[in-house]
Design a protein around this motif. Sequence first.
Motif, PDB file in Angstrom:
ATOM      1  N   CYS A 117     -33.692  27.020 -10.521  1.00  0.00           N
ATOM      2  CA  CYS A 117     -33.866  25.788  -9.738  1.00  0.00           C
ATOM      3  C   CYS A 117     -32.569  25.391  -9.069  1.00  0.00           C
ATOM      4  CB  CYS A 117     -34.397  24.640 -10.593  1.00  0.00           C
ATOM      5  SG  CYS A 117     -33.221  23.973 -11.769  1.00  0.00           S
ATOM      6  N   ILE A 118     -32.707  24.693  -7.938  1.00  0.00           N
ATOM      7  CA  ILE A 118     -31.570  24.156  -7.212  1.00  0.00           C
ATOM      8  C   ILE A 118     -31.873  22.693  -6.920  1.00  0.00           C
ATOM      9  CG2 ILE A 118     -32.515  25.070  -5.022  1.00  0.00           C
ATOM     10  CD1 ILE A 118     -29.604  25.272  -4.025  1.00  0.00           C
ATOM     11  N   GLU A 119     -31.032  21.825  -7.435  1.00  0.00           N
ATOM     12  CA  GLU A 119     -31.211  20.379  -7.269  1.00  0.00           C
ATOM     13  C   GLU A 119     -32.629  19.945  -7.657  1.00  0.00           C
ATOM     14  OE1 GLU A 119     -29.979  19.375  -3.288  1.00  0.00           O
ATOM     15  OE2 GLU A 119     -28.287  20.749  -3.477  1.00  0.00           O
ATOM     16  N   SER A 120     -33.081  20.437  -8.805  1.00  0.00           N
ATOM     17  CA  SER A 120     -34.379  20.094  -9.405  1.00  0.00           C
ATOM     18  C   SER A 120     -35.580  20.674  -8.672  1.00  0.00           C
ATOM     19  CB  SER A 120     -34.545  18.565  -9.523  1.00  0.00           C
ATOM     20  OG  SER A 120     -33.518  18.013 -10.324  1.00  0.00           O
ATOM     21  N   ARG A 121     -35.386  21.441  -7.585  1.00  0.00           N
ATOM     22  CA  ARG A 121     -36.511  22.105  -6.923  1.00  0.00           C
ATOM     23  C   ARG A 121     -36.543  23.560  -7.353  1.00  0.00           C
ATOM     24  NH1 ARG A 121     -33.379  20.982  -2.520  1.00  0.00           N
ATOM     25  NH2 ARG A 121     -34.988  19.748  -1.477  1.00  0.00           N
ATOM     26  N   PRO A 122     -37.737  24.138  -7.547  1.00  0.00           N
ATOM     27  CA  PRO A 122     -37.819  25.548  -7.945  1.00  0.00           C
ATOM     28  C   PRO A 122     -37.141  26.451  -6.916  1.00  0.00           C
ATOM     29  CG  PRO A 122     -39.950  24.465  -8.196  1.00  0.00           C
ATOM     30  CD  PRO A 122     -39.071  23.502  -7.460  1.00  0.00           C
ATOM     31  N   ALA A 123     -36.368  27.379  -7.399  1.00  0.00           N
ATOM     32  CA  ALA A 123     -35.662  28.312  -6.517  1.00  0.00           C
ATOM     33  C   ALA A 123     -36.587  29.484  -6.204  1.00  0.00           C
ATOM     34  CB  ALA A 123     -34.369  28.786  -7.159  1.00  0.00           C
ATOM     35  N   THR A 124     -37.604  29.206  -5.404  1.00  0.00           N
ATOM     36  CA  THR A 124     -38.558  30.237  -5.017  1.00  0.00           C
ATOM     37  C   THR A 124     -37.908  31.241  -4.075  1.00  0.00           C
ATOM     38  OG1 THR A 124     -39.311  28.970  -3.112  1.00  0.00           O
ATOM     39  CG2 THR A 124     -40.425  28.540  -5.212  1.00  0.00           C
ATOM     40  N   ARG A 125     -38.636  32.325  -3.807  1.00  0.00           N
ATOM     41  CA  ARG A 125     -38.115  33.328  -2.885  1.00  0.00           C
ATOM     42  C   ARG A 125     -37.857  32.717  -1.507  1.00  0.00           C
ATOM     43  NH1 ARG A 125     -41.417  38.822  -2.436  1.00  0.00           N
ATOM     44  NH2 ARG A 125     -40.732  38.816  -4.619  1.00  0.00           N
ATOM     45  N   VAL A 127     -37.168  29.500  -0.817  1.00  0.00           N
ATOM     46  CA  VAL A 127     -36.001  28.616  -0.893  1.00  0.00           C
ATOM     47  C   VAL A 127     -34.714  29.430  -0.847  1.00  0.00           C
ATOM     48  CG1 VAL A 127     -34.718  27.087  -2.458  1.00  0.00           C
ATOM     49  CG2 VAL A 127     -37.155  26.697  -2.056  1.00  0.00           C
ATOM     50  N   ARG A 128     -34.673  30.523  -1.585  1.00  0.00           N
ATOM     51  CA  ARG A 128     -33.466  31.361  -1.596  1.00  0.00           C
ATOM     52  C   ARG A 128     -33.213  31.991  -0.225  1.00  0.00           C
ATOM     53  NH1 ARG A 128     -35.790  33.222  -6.413  1.00  0.00           N
ATOM     54  NH2 ARG A 128     -36.181  35.280  -5.464  1.00  0.00           N
ATOM     55  N   ALA A 129     -34.290  32.458   0.412  1.00  0.00           N
ATOM     56  CA  ALA A 129     -34.122  33.094   1.729  1.00  0.00           C
ATOM     57  C   ALA A 129     -33.594  32.100   2.748  1.00  0.00           C
ATOM     58  CB  ALA A 129     -35.463  33.679   2.191  1.00  0.00           C
ATOM     59  N   LEU A 130     -34.126  30.872   2.729  1.00  0.00           N
ATOM     60  CA  LEU A 130     -33.654  29.857   3.674  1.00  0.00           C
ATOM     61  C   LEU A 130     -32.205  29.490   3.388  1.00  0.00           C
ATOM     62  CD1 LEU A 130     -34.606  28.163   6.058  1.00  0.00           C
ATOM     63  CD2 LEU A 130     -35.379  26.413   4.432  1.00  0.00           C
ATOM     64  N   TYR A 131     -31.873  29.380   2.110  1.00  0.00           N
ATOM     65  CA  TYR A 131     -30.497  29.057   1.720  1.00  0.00           C
ATOM     66  C   TYR A 131     -29.531  30.132   2.229  1.00  0.00           C
ATOM     67  CZ  TYR A 131     -26.550  27.651  -1.210  1.00  0.00           C
ATOM     68  OH  TYR A 131     -25.315  27.243  -1.652  1.00  0.00           O
ATOM     69  N   LEU A 132     -29.881  31.400   2.021  1.00  0.00           N
ATOM     70  CA  LEU A 132     -28.988  32.481   2.416  1.00  0.00           C
ATOM     71  C   LEU A 132     -28.858  32.575   3.934  1.00  0.00           C
ATOM     72  CD1 LEU A 132     -30.074  35.206  -0.154  1.00  0.00           C
ATOM     73  CD2 LEU A 132     -27.919  33.945  -0.119  1.00  0.00           C
TER      74      LEU A 132
END
Length: 389
Positions: A117-125, A127-132
Amino acid sequence: MRVLHVITGLRAGGAEQQLRLLLRHLPGHHRCEVAVLTAPGAVADGIRADGTPVHHLGMRGNRDAAVLPRLTVLVRRGRFDVVHTHLYRACLYGRLAARLAGVRAVVATEHSLLDGCIESRPATRGVRALYLAAERLGSTTVAVSDDVRDRLAAWGVPPHRLEVLPNGVDAARHVRPDAARAALRRTLRDRLGLPQEAHVVGAVGRLVPGKRFDVLVDALALLAARRPAGAAAPGREPWLLLVGDGPGRAALEARAHAAGVARRTVFAGERDDVPDLLTAVDVLAAPSDAETFGLAVLEGLAAGLPVRYGSCPALDRLPPGAAPGARRLPPDPAAYADALAAPAGHRPPPLPQPPAVHHYDIARTAAGLGALYDRVGAPRRPAPAPVRR
């Protein structure tokens, strides 16, 4: 050098308070402003009172893309040398706005990244792709602990783009003469409705399930049940002071009522005077078993309190003896009830600030951040002209 900090919100949370502390301690040649996407709160008021401009961009939700042109215009008109983003939503929009405005020096701080998780939200695939994708638009990503750096690297952030600058605590603000501390303690206990002679357990943080403040409510009930009827005056009963707000407040209030300890549980709400409030308590408890740093633990140690905690990566990286007043406990009400019981005899004096507090002094972190700004924001030297033969 002009620096714009972009942050999702400015209610009284750990990342928000860290930003305010950094603004107070950054080297003087960095002239800072703040852009808050949504929800300016007590911390925004405090930052303005400290003399730093705060721009509220009025974002209405995660997908309110209209904030992007407003933020881009703000960056361009402000002629900022560095844009520094904080928290997931601000990192997405802030990095893109900086690039659109022509700013190449873009720093982001990752404050809250746990396994899954990142900031209480699930670190889904997704979410990770958008972050990267957004991370590639920046210059440097700052992790607040070695654990956060390691998780970012596991996500795929290149190690050479990562730098660790830990959270910091304002150690000097917790130092008070004995008489001044005692007077402030009496005043705050009166204002908060805490009996002067009570043994008060304090806790600081967002009222969300992950902080496990339910453990403290249950521990308070156990402590009350252990006291023989009529054994002491009501003022000597254990009390709980919760400093913070969040979506879990109603559930905690209901739990306190059901356990019969609502009368001795004080919800102080969102506050920006935590160093003052800690003078009103006798021991600090932080029962969360998953933290990215553990700032509340450091605050308690800086205030001279014994600390009982579940997770604090900041201490895990230090040698033994760096925080003799802190003890780790499992997130179990019985364990906390045993550890939080009032000591026999007179109230002990405040503990001296341990080496851990000085290691994480905010002045050190601010100096490191200032050096990073100077490095990434320095104007590029033109390439030398080729030598004609």
